[in-house]
Write an enzyme that holds these catalytic residues in place. Structure first.
Site, PDB file in Angstrom:
ATOM      1  N   ASP A  21      14.757 -81.728 -95.961  1.00  0.00           N
ATOM      2  CA  ASP A  21      15.046 -82.885 -94.912  1.00  0.00           C
ATOM      3  C   ASP A  21      14.144 -82.576 -93.638  1.00  0.00           C
ATOM      4  OD1 ASP A  21      16.076 -84.282 -93.003  1.00  0.00           O
ATOM      5  OD2 ASP A  21      18.003 -83.388 -92.735  1.00  0.00           O
ATOM      6  N   LYS A  83       8.086 -87.392 -86.685  1.00  0.00           N
ATOM      7  CA  LYS A  83       8.856 -88.475 -88.192  1.00  0.00           C
ATOM      8  C   LYS A  83       8.007 -89.754 -87.208  1.00  0.00           C
ATOM      9  CE  LYS A  83      12.583 -89.061 -90.396  1.00  0.00           C
ATOM     10  NZ  LYS A  83      14.123 -88.211 -90.833  1.00  0.00           N
ATOM     11  N   GLU A 183      18.029 -90.675 -96.704  1.00  0.00           N
ATOM     12  CA  GLU A 183      18.806 -89.559 -96.751  1.00  0.00           C
ATOM     13  C   GLU A 183      20.439 -89.707 -96.540  1.00  0.00           C
ATOM     14  OE1 GLU A 183      17.437 -89.243 -91.961  1.00  0.00           O
ATOM     15  OE2 GLU A 183      15.572 -88.817 -92.939  1.00  0.00           O
ATOM     16  N   ASP A 205      24.617 -91.440 -89.100  1.00  0.00           N
ATOM     17  CA  ASP A 205      23.972 -90.268 -89.138  1.00  0.00           C
ATOM     18  C   ASP A 205      23.368 -90.152 -87.410  1.00  0.00           C
ATOM     19  OD1 ASP A 205      22.072 -89.020 -88.464  1.00  0.00           O
ATOM     20  OD2 ASP A 205      21.349 -89.243 -90.687  1.00  0.00           O
TER      21      ASP A 205
HETATM   22  P1  ADP Z   1      17.385 -85.042 -86.989  1.00  0.00           P
HETATM   23  O1  ADP Z   1      18.276 -85.734 -88.035  1.00  0.00           O
HETATM   24  O2  ADP Z   1      16.942 -85.941 -85.458  1.00  0.00           O
HETATM   25  O3  ADP Z   1      16.238 -84.171 -87.310  1.00  0.00           O
HETATM   26  P2  ADP Z   1      19.576 -82.954 -86.162  1.00  0.00           P
HETATM   27  O4  ADP Z   1      20.364 -83.858 -87.471  1.00  0.00           O
HETATM   28  O5  ADP Z   1      19.637 -81.716 -86.759  1.00  0.00           O
HETATM   29  O6  ADP Z   1      18.611 -83.757 -85.947  1.00  0.00           O
HETATM   30  O7  ADP Z   1      20.531 -83.257 -84.376  1.00  0.00           O
HETATM   31  C1  ADP Z   1      19.711 -82.820 -84.218  1.00  0.00           C
HETATM   32  C2  ADP Z   1      20.815 -83.132 -82.575  1.00  0.00           C
HETATM   33  O8  ADP Z   1      22.470 -82.767 -83.130  1.00  0.00           O
HETATM   34  C3  ADP Z   1      20.956 -82.812 -81.426  1.00  0.00           C
HETATM   35  O9  ADP Z   1      20.263 -83.211 -80.376  1.00  0.00           O
HETATM   36  C4  ADP Z   1      21.580 -81.345 -80.938  1.00  0.00           C
HETATM   37  O10 ADP Z   1      21.304 -80.961 -79.896  1.00  0.00           O
HETATM   38  C5  ADP Z   1      22.828 -81.673 -81.793  1.00  0.00           C
HETATM   39  N1  ADP Z   1      23.631 -80.836 -81.605  1.00  0.00           N
HETATM   40  C6  ADP Z   1      23.671 -79.854 -82.841  1.00  0.00           C
HETATM   41  N2  ADP Z   1      24.406 -78.684 -83.150  1.00  0.00           N
HETATM   42  C7  ADP Z   1      25.693 -79.638 -82.114  1.00  0.00           C
HETATM   43  C8  ADP Z   1      26.909 -79.178 -81.333  1.00  0.00           C
HETATM   44  N3  ADP Z   1      27.721 -78.037 -81.664  1.00  0.00           N
HETATM   45  N4  ADP Z   1      27.694 -80.500 -80.858  1.00  0.00           N
HETATM   46  C9  ADP Z   1      26.600 -81.469 -79.866  1.00  0.00           C
HETATM   47  N5  ADP Z   1      25.518 -81.555 -80.863  1.00  0.00           N
HETATM   48  C10 ADP Z   1      24.798 -81.345 -81.098  1.00  0.00           C
HETATM   49 MG    MG Z   2      17.981 -85.923 -90.003  1.00  0.00          MG
END
Ligand code: ADP
Ligand code: MG
Length: 622
Positions: A21, A83, A183, A205
């Site tokens: 991912d 990205k 995704e 998402d």
């Molecule tokens: P992306 O797909 O954009 O790379 P992710 O799916 O990894 O990102 O999501 C990242 C986001 O999720 C960040 O804003 C992070 O702060 C938030 N995040 C991760 N864990 C938690 C949680 N337990 N509660 C709230 N927000 C969270």
């Molecule tokens: Mg993602």
């Protein structure tokens, strides 16, 4: 990728493949092991690689967690959210460009270049570094069990140029992309939803900086994107920002504005806010702390979940609105949705879960970690593509229609959106002036009627048309999309047999030459024996392709046209010659040509498998 289907059939290549991912905020790898997909993480770590890169003053480049930490002290030399720039031109990213701390340029092909410490980097190269990091962690976790095969995910709304850029990034990292997967499709796979006979899934998402909701239909293991909606500037970061703002109001009374606006200080605030937000997902109350000993600053404030939810509600409602639009676009009623899947770290927030459940009127899937589910699904796909068992054939569809500009700027659609890939379609064109000996083709992608409202994928010219009255020449234009959603367009004048073709190197894409050039650049190849291992991997891969093709030809040669068989024979001869020479570049080139030549054969074979799979199933059910 035609040959993949062949290897699946023959079950020859059983080398493991990693699902990756490649996220805007975080990236993650997963692998099929002991009957299920698992996230690959080193002991003690969680495996996430923050999608961040830091450029040191000694010429070093660090990726991931360490890069994010260094950005705190020296934000001017750190890059995030790469990205967003993949497969885009400068004019597409005006808003995002503002948050980039370094000069941005464009090379002659319209590929963006970041200039850091006197060197230029394309988004493809930077993403390659992130992929390498994820791959390294994965291989370390596997105990040195090297594999270069990967499946990489991209958002459903990614167009050809963005997918192509992702593929190039993988190539630069020395990885062999078995397939690019959407995704939301990957998330559905992780939950095994492909096993349903049919149904409609909503995938919600909410990541760090982007939000999208996709409605997918499943029919006999085939996913179709019915609609996708979202906001590329909506995510967990916005929620952090709300907390940062609240903190700034407080802090502005005690510290000078220049300190407040400092990039490093902002970054510190952001991290403190994120930590507080994450705590609030499990605790009813959490503190936000900012310590800056040099400035004798010790600030703290407590937020209750209720306070946070009040701040966050408008942001979350924007996401719910997008769900309404996605339903309207797909002409679906809420009741048509059978399953709801949550993806992205920010969907851990209780308010998000509550609102999604209220809106769709059903409990969303949350059994898997929302920030791991895409990587897990990619691992499922990787498993199937390397010959692992899971009875159902997995296919994806084109997200946007592909066509050709015709006289007057209209678009003739050749492949409609939602066509199951790989696929081909041919359309007839002709000349519009007497004695016209050439035609300029303009290949576009999009749903709009006029070419100028669609995205240009490429242009090419067919010359050598015999001088004839207008409308007499017969030109067949063939579009072919491979299993990764990448396009080749060829045109053939039927009287003279004149042909022209382009592998659509999309606008803002790298040319083959550039990819080769970058491949030679040493910094991407941290591993000393990189070329050697690439050569040996290529040799194995090409060997497999050759065996699979020979096998396929024995069985299906009669179903192919002469030209295809000749192309196959020619490309097999070139591949064999390149194998003899042991030249990586030549072999890679020959392999790519060979792979394209196998596509029609793969399609015939796929057809047969599909028929067999369907008949097989019916028999089982009786
Ligand atoms: P992306 O797909 O954009 O790379 P992710 O799916 O990894 O990102 O999501 C990242 C986001 O999720 C960040 O804003 C992070 O702060 C938030 N995040 C991760 N864990 C938690 C949680 N337990 N509660 C709230 N927000 C969270
Ligand atoms: Mg993602």
């Amino acid at each position: 990728m035609g040959f993949i289907e062949l290897t699946v059939l023959n079950n020859t290549a059983r080398q493991a493949a990693i699902g990756i991912d490649l996220g805007t905020t975080n990236s993650l790898g997963a692998l099929w092991k002991d009957g299920r997909p698992i996230v690959l993480h080193p002991e003690g770590g969680n495996g996430y690689v923050p999608s961040a890169i830091y450029f040191g003053d000694d010429g070093s480049i660090v990726v991931g967690r360490e890069a994010r930490d260094r950005a705190l002290i020296d934000p001017e030399h750190a890059l995030f959210s790469i990205k967003r720039f993949m497969g885009r031109g400068l004019k597409d990213v005006a808003q995002d460009a503002k948050s980039v701390p370094c000069p941005l340029g464009e090379n002659p092909n319209g590929v963006i270049e970041f200039e850091m410490r006197g060197k230029k980097y394309t988004p493809q190269e930077l993403s390659a570094l992130i992929l390498l990091k994820v791959h390294d962690i994965a291989c370390r976790t596997l105990g040195g069990h090297e594999t270069t095969k990967v499946v990489i995910t991209v958002p459903a709304y990614f167009d050809d140029a963005q997918r192509s850029a992702t593929r190039d990034a993988a190539r630069l990292a020395g990885l062999d992309v078995l397939r690019i997967v959407n995704e939301p499709t990957a998330a559905s796979l992780a939950y095994g939803l492909d096993q349903k006979k049919q149904g409609t899934v909503a995938v919600f998402d909410l990541g760090g900086g982007t939000f999208d909701v996709s409605l997918l239909s499943i029919e006999e293991g085939v996913f179709r994107v019915l609609s996708t909606h979202g906001d590329t500037h909506l995510g967990g970061d916005d929620l952090d920002h709300l907390l940062v703002q609240a903190a700034m109001e407080d802090l502005s009374r005690t510290i000078p504005a220049t300190t407040l606006r400092d990039r490093g200080f902002q970054q510190l605030l952001r991290l403190a806010a994120e930590k507080c937000k994450i705590e609030l997902s499990t605790a009813p109350e959490a503190g936000m702390h900012v310590h800056l000993p040099e400035a004798a600053l010790h600030w703290r404030r407590r937020f209750t979940r209720e306070e946070f939810e009040q701040l966050a509600a408008p942001v979350i409602e924007r996401a719910i609105d997008a769900c309404r639009k996605a339903l309207a676009d797909a002409k679906l009623e809420l009741t048509a949705i059978d399953e709801v899947v949550l993806v992205g770290g920010a969907t851990r927030i209780p308010l998000v879960r509550r609102r999604v459940e209220e809106f769709f009127g059903r409990k969303p899937h949350t059994e898997l970690n929302p920030d791991e589910v895409v990587a897990l699904g990619a691992a499922v796909q990787a498993h199937v593509l390397t010959g692992g068992t899971r009875d159902i054939l997995l296919m994806d569809v084109t997200p946007l229609s592909l066509g050709m500009e015709t006289l007057g700027g209209a678009v003739a659609k050749v492949i409609l959106r939602n066509s199951t890939i790989p696929c081909s379609a041919t359309e007839g064109f002709t000349t519009y002036a007497d004695n016209q000996t050439g035609i300029d083709f303009h290949v576009v992608q999009g749903e709009r009627e006029l070419a100028r409202d669609c995205r240009t994928l490429g242009r090419f010219k067919l010359s050598g048309i015999p001088p004839l009255p207008a409308g007499m020449a017969r030109v067949a234009v063939k579009f072919h999309i491979d299993a990764n959603g990448l396009l080749t367009v060829s045109a053939k004048e039927e009287i003279t047999g004149a042909t022209a073709r382009i592998e659509v190197t999309p606008m803002n894409g790298l040319t083959d030459g550039e990819v080769e050039g970058m491949l030679k650049e040493s910094y991407v190849h941290a591993r000393a024996d990189f070329d050697a291992s690439r050569l040996s991997n290529l040799k194995v891969e090409v060997g497999t392709m050759l065996r699979a093709t020979e096998h396929g030809l024995r069985e299906y040669k009669s179903a192919l046209d002469k030209e295809t068989v000749r192309d196959l024979d020619d490309s097999m001869a070139s591949v064999r010659a390149a194998l003899e020479l042991s030249d990586v570049t030549a072999l890679q080139k020959a392999r790519d040509v060979f792979e394209r030549a196998t596509l029609p054969l793969a399609a015939v074979m796929m057809d047969n498998v599909a028929k067999r799979a369907l008949t097989g199933k019916r028999l089982d059910e009786v």
